[in-house]
Enzyme design. Structure first.
Site, PDB file in Angstrom:
ATOM      1  N   GLU A 289       0.917  -1.115  -0.061  1.00 22.48           N
ATOM      2  CA  GLU A 289      -0.091   0.023   0.010  1.00 22.48           C
ATOM      3  C   GLU A 289       0.935   1.088  -0.205  1.00 22.48           C
ATOM      4  OE1 GLU A 289      -4.312  -0.460   1.697  1.00 22.48           O
ATOM      5  OE2 GLU A 289      -3.080   0.637   3.094  1.00 22.48           O
ATOM      6  N   HIS A 310       6.938 -26.751  -1.500  1.00 23.31           N
ATOM      7  CA  HIS A 310       6.479 -27.831  -2.092  1.00 23.31           C
ATOM      8  C   HIS A 310       5.171 -27.410  -3.017  1.00 23.31           C
ATOM      9  CE1 HIS A 310       8.490 -30.974   0.426  1.00 23.31           C
ATOM     10  NE2 HIS A 310       8.661 -30.044   0.767  1.00 23.31           N
ATOM     11  N   LYS A 424     -14.119   0.334  -4.047  1.00 23.22           N
ATOM     12  CA  LYS A 424     -15.339   0.879  -3.198  1.00 23.22           C
ATOM     13  C   LYS A 424     -16.210   1.745  -4.116  1.00 23.22           C
ATOM     14  CE  LYS A 424     -12.399   1.505   1.056  1.00 23.22           C
ATOM     15  NZ  LYS A 424     -11.752   2.265   1.766  1.00 23.22           N
TER      16      LYS A 424
HETATM   17  O1  PA5 Z   1      -3.741   1.317   5.992  1.00 28.48           O
HETATM   18  C1  PA5 Z   1      -4.636   1.809   5.742  1.00 28.48           C
HETATM   19  O2  PA5 Z   1      -4.819   3.085   5.743  1.00 28.48           O
HETATM   20  C2  PA5 Z   1      -5.732   0.882   5.543  1.00 28.48           C
HETATM   21  O3  PA5 Z   1      -5.724  -0.552   5.443  1.00 28.48           O
HETATM   22  C3  PA5 Z   1      -6.854   1.158   6.572  1.00 28.48           C
HETATM   23  O4  PA5 Z   1      -6.475   0.894   7.715  1.00 28.48           O
HETATM   24  C4  PA5 Z   1      -8.021   0.029   6.257  1.00 28.48           C
HETATM   25  O5  PA5 Z   1      -8.845   0.488   5.118  1.00 28.48           O
HETATM   26  C5  PA5 Z   1      -9.038   0.281   7.509  1.00 28.48           C
HETATM   27  O6  PA5 Z   1      -9.707   1.689   7.513  1.00 28.48           O
HETATM   28  P1  PA5 Z   1     -10.293   1.995   8.818  1.00 28.48           P
HETATM   29  O7  PA5 Z   1      -9.385   2.069  10.015  1.00 28.48           O
HETATM   30  O8  PA5 Z   1     -10.874   3.619   8.414  1.00 28.48           O
HETATM   31  O9  PA5 Z   1     -11.718   1.153   9.028  1.00 28.48           O
END
Ligand code: PA5
Length: 449
Positions: A289, A310, A424
């Site tokens: 990310e 494996h 989303k």
């Molecule tokens: O790293 C990030 O920002 C995301 O993975 C969020 O943590 C994830 O989408 C969850 O978001 P939230 O804490 O707003 O529910």
């Protein structure tokens, strides 16, 4: 106390010392821009000195809340996704008995995870399992509007209230969320839940050392003070004034970027302990990310060895030479067990009888390292003295800082994730979410084209 160690010898065979030396000024500048807050995404740098800023009082407050859940619940469900879930799961699974939830452990609650998928069967089976169990919930969401987590929380809140009544539910539901905004904050304030704040300047994937990770880890019975101490010691061991050659995060960032520039587009994180599976998952999110944007970024993959030797072993040994590996090697297991002897010796393995099982695992690791290097796969190795809270704290901070440096070297905004919104938007359009009328029309036209 020892430190975790980074061994780059077997990556050094693929990248010359001159190339790595040329990275030194860039790495220094990349770390400086984190320190000075001049890099892109600089409003999300709260993790940088988090370990050394956590107070004993704060740890005590977290432990006190954890104790309430531990005393009142057989099961605690941690609802969260991505950065609001993976760090806690990584640490809890690394430290827990592999069969923890099958043990009739009366000291520690069973920790389950929800809010990280939209599987109807998963949720139905979870709710079914919780019937007649004394359970609590930690609802973790910074935005408070993440569909997966909000869905699970709706179900769990109702079931908890139906099973035990509102007064008990108020005691065993805890929120970890934004200080002011979002549905999770509003519900926590309205219902009077104990709540903890996710700092504004810490993004999800860098939040394991905030209550997001610390509270569930404490509820599971682990020592969060030691986890933070390990991270704080790694913060000092990787400080800006530590020479490049002695700073493991700086070196790791330099090597992986040098390998990437040389066409190694995929990094595979390898462990030899099944308990580290979720550490791999946490790392994949942290790097994926953070770096995968603007058409750039090393693809973070992960395997559990020897299991995956494996399955994926063939590809790694002889597939396209665009990969490198980073191996997490745990020096000392927490148990001692010997390879058994067998009278008939039909499998021909009696030559191993009496050896530590870990010695066999270590030779598998060494043999694999040599084979993969011979096959053209650069390898780095992170040696972890043992699986405990302190060294996991070190490992977490080591990876976080290296990620911050690495993202700056790649010239991306390490701390945003604009690409996550695309699915989303389509999902909400397909589900006819109010306000998404235009997107709904567009997506239906696309589907019918
Ligand atoms: O790293 C990030 O920002 C995301 O993975 C969020 O943590 C994830 O989408 C969850 O978001 P939230 O804490 O707003 O529910």
């Amino acid at each position: 106390m020892k430190n975790i160690q980074l061994d780059i010898t077997k990556a050094g065979q693929f990248v010359s010392p001159e190339i790595i030396a040329a990275y030194e000024p860039q790495v220094k500048a990349a770390q400086e821009s984190l320190e000075q807050g001049t890099c892109p995404g600089n409003d999300f740098l709260g993790w940088l000195h988090l370990p050394t800023s956590i107070t004993k009082e704060f740890i005590a407050e977290l432990n006190a809340t954890a104790q309430v859940l531990r005393e009142n619940c057989e099961v605690v469900v941690v609802a969260g996704i991505g950065g609001s879930y993976l760090g806690a799961r990584a640490v809890i699974e690394a430290l827990s008995n592999s069969f923890q939830w099958l043990l009739n452990d009366t000291k520690n609650p069973v920790i389950l995870f929800a809010g990280n998928n939209i599987g109807e069967d998963y949720l139905a089976e979870l709710c079914d399992y919780l019937k007649n169990k004394k359970f609590g919930v930690i609802n973790i969401s910074k935005s408070g509007t993440t569909t997966e987590t909000a869905l699970a929380f709706r179900l769990l809140k109702k079931q908890c209230e139906d099973q035990f009544g509102k007064d008990v539910a108020r005691k065993v539901i805890v929120a970890v969320t934004d200080a002011k905004k979002g549905a999770a904050r509003t519900t926590a304030d309205k219902e009077g839940y104990k709540s903890f704040i996710i700092p504004d300047n810490v993004g999800g994937r860098f939040s394991v050392l905030t209550p997001v990770g610390l509270l569930p880890i404490a509820v599971a019975g682990f020592n969060i003070e030691q986890l933070v101490a390990g991270a704080a010691d790694m913060e000092k061991a990787t400080a800006l004034d530590v020479p490049f050659a002695e700073n493991p995060s700086a070196l790791y960032a330099a090597y992986r970027n040098a390998l990437y520039a040389d066409g190694k587009k995929i990094e595979i994180l390898v462990n030899y302990q099944p308990k580290l599976h979720y550490m791999n998952e946490w790392w994949k999110q942290l790097y994926g990310e953070s770096e995968g944007k603007d058409g750039k970024g090393i693809f973070p993959a992960a395997v559990d060895f020897t299991t995956d030797l494996h399955s994926m072993g063939q590809w790694i040994q002889e597939g396209e030479r665009t990969i490198f590996e980073t191996v997490i090697s745990v020096e000392n297991p927490n148990h001692k067990m010997l390879f058994p002897s067998d009278e008939e010796n039909l499998d021909g393995l009696n030559f191993l009888a009496g050896k530590r099982i870990d010695e066999v695992n270590k030779m598998a690791e060494l043999g694999t390292l040599l084979a993969h290097v011979d096959g053209g796969v650069p390898n780095m190795r992170i040696s972890v003295p043992e699986l405990n809270e302190y060294y996991l704290g070190q490992l977490i901070y080591f990876f976080e800082l290296a990620c911050g440096i690495s993202g700056n070297l790649l010239n991306v905004n390490t701390f945003n994730q604009p690409g996550v919104e695309a699915y989303k938007k389509n999902m909400f359009a397909l589900l006819n979410k109010p306000g998404y009328e235009k997107e709904s029309e567009e997506i239906r036209a696309k589907l019918n084209a």
